[in-house]
Write a protein that holds these residues in place. Sequence first.
Motif, PDB file in Angstrom:
ATOM      1  N   GLN A  36       4.018  14.937 -38.498  1.00 43.91           N
ATOM      2  CA  GLN A  36       4.920  15.719 -39.349  1.00 43.91           C
ATOM      3  C   GLN A  36       4.481  15.696 -40.805  1.00 43.91           C
ATOM      4  O   GLN A  36       4.806  16.603 -41.560  1.00 43.91           O
ATOM      5  N   SER A  37       3.724  14.689 -41.198  1.00 42.31           N
ATOM      6  CA  SER A  37       3.244  14.619 -42.576  1.00 42.31           C
ATOM      7  C   SER A  37       2.041  15.532 -42.789  1.00 42.31           C
ATOM      8  O   SER A  37       1.484  15.573 -43.885  1.00 42.31           O
ATOM      9  N   ARG A  39      -0.809  15.475 -40.849  1.00 41.65           N
ATOM     10  CA  ARG A  39      -2.051  14.867 -40.384  1.00 41.65           C
ATOM     11  C   ARG A  39      -2.363  15.288 -38.956  1.00 41.65           C
ATOM     12  O   ARG A  39      -1.468  15.407 -38.132  1.00 41.65           O
ATOM     13  N   GLY A 121       9.721   7.790 -41.241  1.00 41.01           N
ATOM     14  CA  GLY A 121       9.290   8.609 -42.365  1.00 41.01           C
ATOM     15  C   GLY A 121       8.379   7.864 -43.330  1.00 41.01           C
ATOM     16  O   GLY A 121       7.665   8.479 -44.123  1.00 41.01           O
ATOM     17  N   ALA A 124       3.463   7.391 -42.757  1.00 46.04           N
ATOM     18  CA  ALA A 124       2.280   7.979 -43.406  1.00 46.04           C
ATOM     19  C   ALA A 124       1.912   7.193 -44.664  1.00 46.04           C
ATOM     20  O   ALA A 124       0.730   6.922 -44.913  1.00 46.04           O
ATOM     21  N   GLU A 125       2.893   6.813 -45.439  1.00 46.25           N
ATOM     22  CA  GLU A 125       2.626   6.043 -46.653  1.00 46.25           C
ATOM     23  C   GLU A 125       2.103   4.643 -46.318  1.00 46.25           C
ATOM     24  O   GLU A 125       1.206   4.124 -46.989  1.00 46.25           O
TER      25      GLU A 125
END
Length: 161
Positions: A36-37, A39, A121, A124-125
């Motif tokens: 969803q980010s 990637r 959420g 990704a970070e």
Amino acid sequence: MLKNSRHSGLPGGVLRVVLIDEPSTSGDVLVGALRQSGREVLVERADHEDALVSLLRGFWPDVVFTSPQAAQLGLPAVLAAVRTVRPTVPVIMMTGPGDEHRTAGWIRAGVEEVVRRDAAGQTAEAVRRALEVRQPLARLSPRQIEVLRLITEGLTSREIA
């Protein structure tokens, strides 16, 4: 075959993930968050040490996700395999409610990041940070990496030489 110097985990590249998880679908939440980010994510699963080592050698993952529920392949075995075969690859622990008291121990053991499944959420970070921290290791020679590993095992300079 892909070269060791490639680092597809950086922004814009394909992210290669090895997932060690039980039940086998619970890690999909985090992989879905990565997708969803924006990637592109390739995922392979390992449920025992031989499979993990094979994937580390042939799949060239950017990151390994594991969980405390992965009874067949515990954290010490995961970390040992990654340190031996692909020491530049970060290991990220996927957790659930009630695991907070174990986080410090996982970090001390060598886990780069801890991500809760109910906070997908942030995945990704967390991957970005883990890859960034490990990136300088990619510039080291195999012997330099071996020496660092031996130092972390408590060997003296004389024993290493």
